[in-house]
Design an enzyme around this catalytic site. Structure first.
Site, PDB file in Angstrom:
ATOM      1  CD1 TRP A   1      -2.385   1.636   2.458  1.00 44.39           C
ATOM      2  CD2 TRP A   1      -2.684   1.727   0.256  1.00 44.39           C
ATOM      3  NE1 TRP A   1      -3.324   2.610   2.209  1.00 44.39           N
ATOM      4  CE2 TRP A   1      -3.527   2.685   0.856  1.00 44.39           C
ATOM      5  CE3 TRP A   1      -2.697   1.606  -1.136  1.00 44.39           C
ATOM      6  CZ2 TRP A   1      -4.374   3.518   0.125  1.00 44.39           C
ATOM      7  CZ3 TRP A   1      -3.535   2.440  -1.869  1.00 44.39           C
ATOM      8  CH2 TRP A   1      -4.361   3.372  -1.245  1.00 44.39           C
TER       9      TRP A   1
ATOM     10  N   GLY B   1     -10.211   4.309   2.049  1.00 40.43           N
ATOM     11  CA  GLY B   1     -11.190   4.073   0.995  1.00 40.43           C
ATOM     12  C   GLY B   1     -10.969   2.715   0.368  1.00 40.43           C
TER      13      GLY B   1
ATOM     14  CB  SER C   1      -7.607   2.145  -2.056  1.00 41.04           C
ATOM     15  OG  SER C   1      -7.496   2.148  -0.632  1.00 41.04           O
TER      16      SER C   1
ATOM     17  CE  LYS D   1     -10.203  -1.852   5.128  1.00 37.28           C
ATOM     18  NZ  LYS D   1      -9.366  -2.387   4.049  1.00 37.28           N
TER      19      LYS D   1
ATOM     20  CG  ASP E   1     -12.002   0.367   2.721  1.00 39.40           C
ATOM     21  OD1 ASP E   1     -11.532  -0.462   1.929  1.00 39.40           O
ATOM     22  OD2 ASP E   1     -11.315   0.936   3.588  1.00 39.40           O
TER      23      ASP E   1
ATOM     24  CG  ASN F   1      -7.679  -8.397   7.044  1.00 40.15           C
ATOM     25  OD1 ASN F   1      -7.187  -8.712   8.119  1.00 40.15           O
ATOM     26  ND2 ASN F   1      -7.277  -7.317   6.376  1.00 40.15           N
TER      27      ASN F   1
END
Length: 350
Positions: free
Chosen positions: A15, A145, A147, A200, A259, A271
Site C-alpha cells: 500500500w 477508501g 483501494s 472492515k 471499503d 483479511n
C-alpha cells in the site's frame, strides 16, 4: 497539481509503495522508508518492490531508504503507512526530526486499525496527536477508501477519503493524491473514517470464513455473505457512533460501505484470505489464543491487520456495552474458543 514538494512515506509495503507510485508519477519526489534493506535495494536498483508489489514498474522519482530518520527528514509531506502493530513505535522515533519538531511537515496516515489507550483502544489519529508535537493537534489527515494496492499501482480507477479536522490539510492531501485514476474527496469525520477502515478488516475475516465454508455446505451461500456484509456495516455504524463519529453518511460513503465491500469480496484482500485460510488451511491451529497469533503475526505468509483490530474492537465492544455479533464471532474464533462452524451457529446467526 502540487508543485515542488517532497514526500516521505514511512512503510514500503504494497500500500505504501502503491501510494508512493501514484504521487511520484506526477513528478513529485517521493522517498519510501523500508524496514528491509533488500526492499530498498530493489526499489532503488530495479525500480520494483519485488517483495511486496512484484511486477509493478516504479518511476525514477520514487526512491527508498532503510534509514527511518532520512525518510522523515526535510519532507513537506509525511505519510505513515506501517502496520498498526508497529506504528506507535515508529512515530516515537521520528518526533525529533526537525521538520516534525517545528510542525513544518503535513502528516497523513494510511494505516488501518486502532492503537492502545489508557482505558481502552483509541483511533490512530487521537493516539498519535498525544505523541507528536502540539502543532499536529487537530491537523493530522487520515486517508482511506476501497483501494487495493494492486489496482492503485496499475492505475485503475480508485476513490479515497481525505479526512481531517483541519479542512485545509484535508485539501492539501486531496491535491497531492488526485490524478486521472485516483479520485480523492474531503471529509471532516476523522473518527468515522478511521472506525470504518479498522473494522472492515475484522468483518472481512468473517466473510472469508463463510466463503470457505460455503464450498462444502448447503447452508452458507451468496445470501449468507450478503447478510454478513450488511450486518457488518451496521456494526461499523454502531461502534463508530459510540466512538464519536460525526457524520452518519460516512458509513454509506466509499469510506464505509465502499471499503467494506471491496475488502470482503476482492481476491486481493488479505483479511478475507485469512478467514478462508482459517477454515481451509488451519492457519491458526498452531496457536492457543489471539495473543499468540499476534505474537507470531510476522511468521504468517502475509499480514492480516484484522487480527489486531479484532482484539481492540472486542475490547471496545465490551467498553461501550454493545452487541456486535460479527466482531464477537471473529474474536471467539481467533481466541480459539470456537471453531468457525460452531461460532457461526452459536454466535453469528443466533
Amino acid at each position: 497539481m502540487v508543485d515542488k514538494n517532497t514526500v516521505g512515506i514511512i512503510g514500503a509495503g504494497a500500500w505504501g509503495t502503491a501510494v508512493g507510485k501514484a504521487i511520484a508519477q506526477k513528478g513529485i519526489s517521493v522517498q519510501l522508508w523500508s524496514f528491509e534493506q533488500d526492499v530498498a535495494d530493489s526499489i532503488n536498483n530495479e525500480h520494483e518492490n519485488k517483495r511486496y508489489l512484484p511486477g509493478t514498474k516504479l518511476p525514477d522519482t520514487l526512491t527508498a531508504t532503510s534509514d527511518l530518520i532520512e525518510a522523515a527528514s526535510r519532507k513537506d509531506y509525511i505519510i505513515l503507512a506501517t502496520p498498526s502493530l508497529f506504528l506507535l513505535g515508529i512515530a516515537k522515533q521520528i518526533i525529533t526530526v526537525p521538520n516534525i519538531m517545528e510542525g513544518k511537515s503535513t502528516i497523513g496516515i494510511i494505516t488501518k486499525g486502532f492503537l492502545p489507550g489508557e482505558d481502552k483502544p483509541k483511533p490512530i489519529v487521537e493516539v498519535l496527536e498525544n505523541y507528536l508535537p502540539g502543532f499536529y493537534k487537530g491537523n493530522l489527515v487520515y486517508i482511506s477508501g476501497p483501494s487495493h494496492a494492486e489496482e492503485v499501482a496499475q492505475g485503475m480507477l480508485t476513490g479515497l477519503i481525505s479526512a481531517s479536522i483541519n479542512p485545509k490539510n484535508s485539501i492539501r492531501f486531496r491535491e497531492l493524491l488526485n490524478s486521472d485514476s485516483l479520485k480523492v474527496y474531503s471529509s471532516l469525520d476523522v473518527v468515522g473514517v478511521q472506525t470504518s477502515a479498522a473494522l472492515k478488516n475484522v468483518i472481512a475475516i468473517a466473510f472469508g470464513a463463510i466463503d470457505a465454508l460455503k464450498e462444502d455446505s448447503k447452508i452458507f451461500g451468496d445470501n449468507a455473505e450478503s447478510l454478513v456484509l450488511a450486518a457488518g456495516l451496521n456494526e461499523l455504524m454502531l461502534l463508530g457512533k459510540a466512538m464519536g463519529a460525526t457524520h452518519p453518511e460516512t458509513f454509506t460513503s466509499i469510506a464505509g460501505v465502499g471499503d467494506l465491500d471491496v475488502t470482503c469480496r476482492s481476491v486481493h484482500g488479505r483479511n478475507r484470505r485469512f478467514g478462508r485460510d482459517i477454515v481451509l488451511k488451519g492457519i491458526i491451529d498452531p496457536y492457543d489464543n489471539i495473543d499468540e497469533i499476534l505474537d507470531n503475526i510476522t511468521k504468517l505468509p502475509y499480514l492480516p491487520e484484522g487480527v489486531a483490530a479484532c482484539k481492540m474492537a472486542y475490547q471496545l465492544m465490551l467498553a461501550f456495552n454493545l452487541k456486535l455479533n460479527i466482531i464477537n464471532f471473529v474474536y471467539k474464533v481467533l481466541n480459539k474458543e470456537y471453531t468457525p462452524k460452531d461460532a457461526l451457529e452459536s454466535i453469528l446467526f443466533k
